[in-house]
Design a protein around this motif. Structure first.
Motif, PDB file in Angstrom:
ATOM      1  N   LEU A 149       0.819  -1.200   0.000  1.00 41.16           N
ATOM      2  CA  LEU A 149       0.000   0.000   0.000  1.00 41.16           C
ATOM      3  C   LEU A 149       0.860   1.260   0.000  1.00 41.16           C
ATOM      4  O   LEU A 149       0.638   2.175  -0.806  1.00 41.16           O
ATOM      5  N   LEU A 150       1.852   1.326   0.876  1.00 43.53           N
ATOM      6  CA  LEU A 150       2.711   2.501   0.934  1.00 43.53           C
ATOM      7  C   LEU A 150       3.573   2.624  -0.339  1.00 43.53           C
ATOM      8  O   LEU A 150       3.823   3.736  -0.813  1.00 43.53           O
ATOM      9  N   GLU A 151       4.028   1.500  -0.866  1.00 42.94           N
ATOM     10  CA  GLU A 151       4.830   1.531  -2.090  1.00 42.94           C
ATOM     11  C   GLU A 151       4.000   2.098  -3.252  1.00 42.94           C
ATOM     12  O   GLU A 151       4.480   2.917  -4.041  1.00 42.94           O
ATOM     13  N   HIS A 152       2.746   1.661  -3.337  1.00 43.96           N
ATOM     14  CA  HIS A 152       1.861   2.154  -4.396  1.00 43.96           C
ATOM     15  C   HIS A 152       1.628   3.662  -4.238  1.00 43.96           C
ATOM     16  O   HIS A 152       1.680   4.415  -5.212  1.00 43.96           O
ATOM     17  N   GLU A 153       1.367   4.095  -3.043  1.00 42.82           N
ATOM     18  CA  GLU A 153       1.139   5.521  -2.807  1.00 42.82           C
ATOM     19  C   GLU A 153       2.399   6.337  -3.101  1.00 42.82           C
ATOM     20  O   GLU A 153       2.331   7.418  -3.687  1.00 42.82           O
ATOM     21  N   LEU A 154       3.550   5.813  -2.737  1.00 38.85           N
ATOM     22  CA  LEU A 154       4.812   6.503  -3.030  1.00 38.85           C
ATOM     23  C   LEU A 154       5.053   6.579  -4.541  1.00 38.85           C
ATOM     24  O   LEU A 154       5.478   7.620  -5.053  1.00 38.85           O
ATOM     25  N   ASN A 155       4.759   5.509  -5.261  1.00 42.44           N
ATOM     26  CA  ASN A 155       4.923   5.516  -6.719  1.00 42.44           C
ATOM     27  C   ASN A 155       3.990   6.536  -7.373  1.00 42.44           C
ATOM     28  O   ASN A 155       4.382   7.203  -8.336  1.00 42.44           O
ATOM     29  N   LEU A 156       2.765   6.655  -6.856  1.00 42.70           N
ATOM     30  CA  LEU A 156       1.847   7.660  -7.383  1.00 42.70           C
ATOM     31  C   LEU A 156       2.373   9.073  -7.167  1.00 42.70           C
ATOM     32  O   LEU A 156       2.283   9.926  -8.054  1.00 42.70           O
ATOM     33  N   ARG A 157       2.928   9.312  -6.000  1.00 44.44           N
ATOM     34  CA  ARG A 157       3.477  10.641  -5.707  1.00 44.44           C
ATOM     35  C   ARG A 157       4.659  10.954  -6.612  1.00 44.44           C
ATOM     36  O   ARG A 157       4.784  12.063  -7.133  1.00 44.44           O
ATOM     37  N   LEU A 158       5.543   9.981  -6.813  1.00 43.95           N
ATOM     38  CA  LEU A 158       6.698  10.202  -7.678  1.00 43.95           C
ATOM     39  C   LEU A 158       6.264  10.420  -9.135  1.00 43.95           C
ATOM     40  O   LEU A 158       6.838  11.242  -9.853  1.00 43.95           O
ATOM     41  N   ALA A 159       5.231   9.699  -9.560  1.00 43.30           N
ATOM     42  CA  ALA A 159       4.720   9.879 -10.923  1.00 43.30           C
ATOM     43  C   ALA A 159       4.142  11.281 -11.101  1.00 43.30           C
ATOM     44  O   ALA A 159       4.299  11.893 -12.167  1.00 43.30           O
ATOM     45  N   LYS A 160       3.484  11.813 -10.079  1.00 44.56           N
ATOM     46  CA  LYS A 160       2.948  13.171 -10.161  1.00 44.56           C
ATOM     47  C   LYS A 160       4.080  14.186 -10.290  1.00 44.56           C
ATOM     48  O   LYS A 160       3.976  15.146 -11.057  1.00 44.56           O
ATOM     49  N   GLU A 161       5.157  13.990  -9.561  1.00 46.46           N
ATOM     50  CA  GLU A 161       6.303  14.899  -9.650  1.00 46.46           C
ATOM     51  C   GLU A 161       6.934  14.850 -11.040  1.00 46.46           C
ATOM     52  O   GLU A 161       7.296  15.876 -11.602  1.00 46.46           O
ATOM     53  N   GLN A 162       7.043  13.645 -11.591  1.00 52.64           N
ATOM     54  CA  GLN A 162       7.609  13.510 -12.932  1.00 52.64           C
ATOM     55  C   GLN A 162       6.694  14.135 -13.978  1.00 52.64           C
ATOM     56  O   GLN A 162       7.164  14.724 -14.954  1.00 52.64           O
ATOM     57  N   ALA A 163       5.396  14.007 -13.790  1.00 49.92           N
ATOM     58  CA  ALA A 163       4.451  14.596 -14.735  1.00 49.92           C
ATOM     59  C   ALA A 163       4.548  16.119 -14.716  1.00 49.92           C
ATOM     60  O   ALA A 163       4.450  16.759 -15.767  1.00 49.92           O
ATOM     61  N   LYS A 164       4.762  16.703 -13.555  1.00 51.00           N
ATOM     62  CA  LYS A 164       4.931  18.153 -13.466  1.00 51.00           C
ATOM     63  C   LYS A 164       6.165  18.593 -14.244  1.00 51.00           C
ATOM     64  O   LYS A 164       6.129  19.581 -14.972  1.00 51.00           O
ATOM     65  N   ALA A 165       7.258  17.856 -14.092  1.00 47.73           N
ATOM     66  CA  ALA A 165       8.488  18.205 -14.811  1.00 47.73           C
ATOM     67  C   ALA A 165       8.307  18.041 -16.319  1.00 47.73           C
ATOM     68  O   ALA A 165       8.760  18.884 -17.106  1.00 47.73           O
ATOM     69  N   THR A 166       7.636  16.991 -16.723  1.00 48.53           N
ATOM     70  CA  THR A 166       7.401  16.763 -18.153  1.00 48.53           C
ATOM     71  C   THR A 166       6.494  17.840 -18.728  1.00 48.53           C
ATOM     72  O   THR A 166       6.729  18.326 -19.837  1.00 48.53           O
TER      73      THR A 166
END
Length: 160
Positions: free
Chosen positions: A52-69
């Motif tokens: 559960l925490l790994e999934h939530e962390l991956n979602l947060r990191l994906a949001k950060e990458q999407a902002k940069a992109t």
């Protein structure tokens, strides 16, 4: 308590026991990705709380990458528009430099090569038109006789 409430409470406790030791969703929502990574490190790999925490962390990191992109995309699009405008402006500027300043120089060159019998074009500013007289070409239809391949003169009769 009724038996339905007791069973529901037991199911909720069993569910919570599987996720025991991790912050509730409201607390996780305000945690930074670094704090989630620290909480993830404390858990046993492969356990339900870990997943559960790994999934939530991956979602947060994906949001950060999407902002940069997205930022890079906007930067690229604005640079493309700026380059197109600069190219257009340079084209206009270069196009104005290629036009002759005094068109009379071109006219005098053309009039010097024409016949002397033609009127002077410098006074009127008009370039004289050169006329050509072409000989008319007569084409005769082929007749149905044996002389189809024979050459014809300009009256449509075969040459002897």
């Amino acid at each position: 308590m009724t038996t339905a409430k007791i069973e529901r409470q037991a199911a909720e406790e069993a569910f919570e026991q599987g996720f025991h030791g991790i912050p509730d969703p409201k607390q996780r929502a305000i945690m930074s990705p670094e704090m989630l990574a620290i909480e993830l490190f404390k858990l046993e790999k492969g356990s339900p709380p870990y997943i559960l925490l790994e999934h939530e962390l991956n979602l947060r990191l994906a949001k950060e990458q999407a902002k940069a992109t997205l930022s890079a995309g906007w930067l690229g699009a604005s640079a493309t528009v700026l380059a197109a405008l600069a190219t257009f402006a340079l084209g206009l500027f270069a196009g104005t430099l290629q036009q002759p300043k005094e068109p009379s120089a071109c006219i005098s060159e053309k009039t010097s090569t024409t016949n002397a019998s033609q009127p002077d074009s410098k006074a009127t500013g008009v370039v004289p038109k050169v006329e050509t007289h072409a000989q008319p070409v007569l084409v005769a239809p082929l007749s149905g006789s044996n002389d189809q391949g024979a050459a014809h003169n300009h009256y449509g009769k075969p040459d002897p």
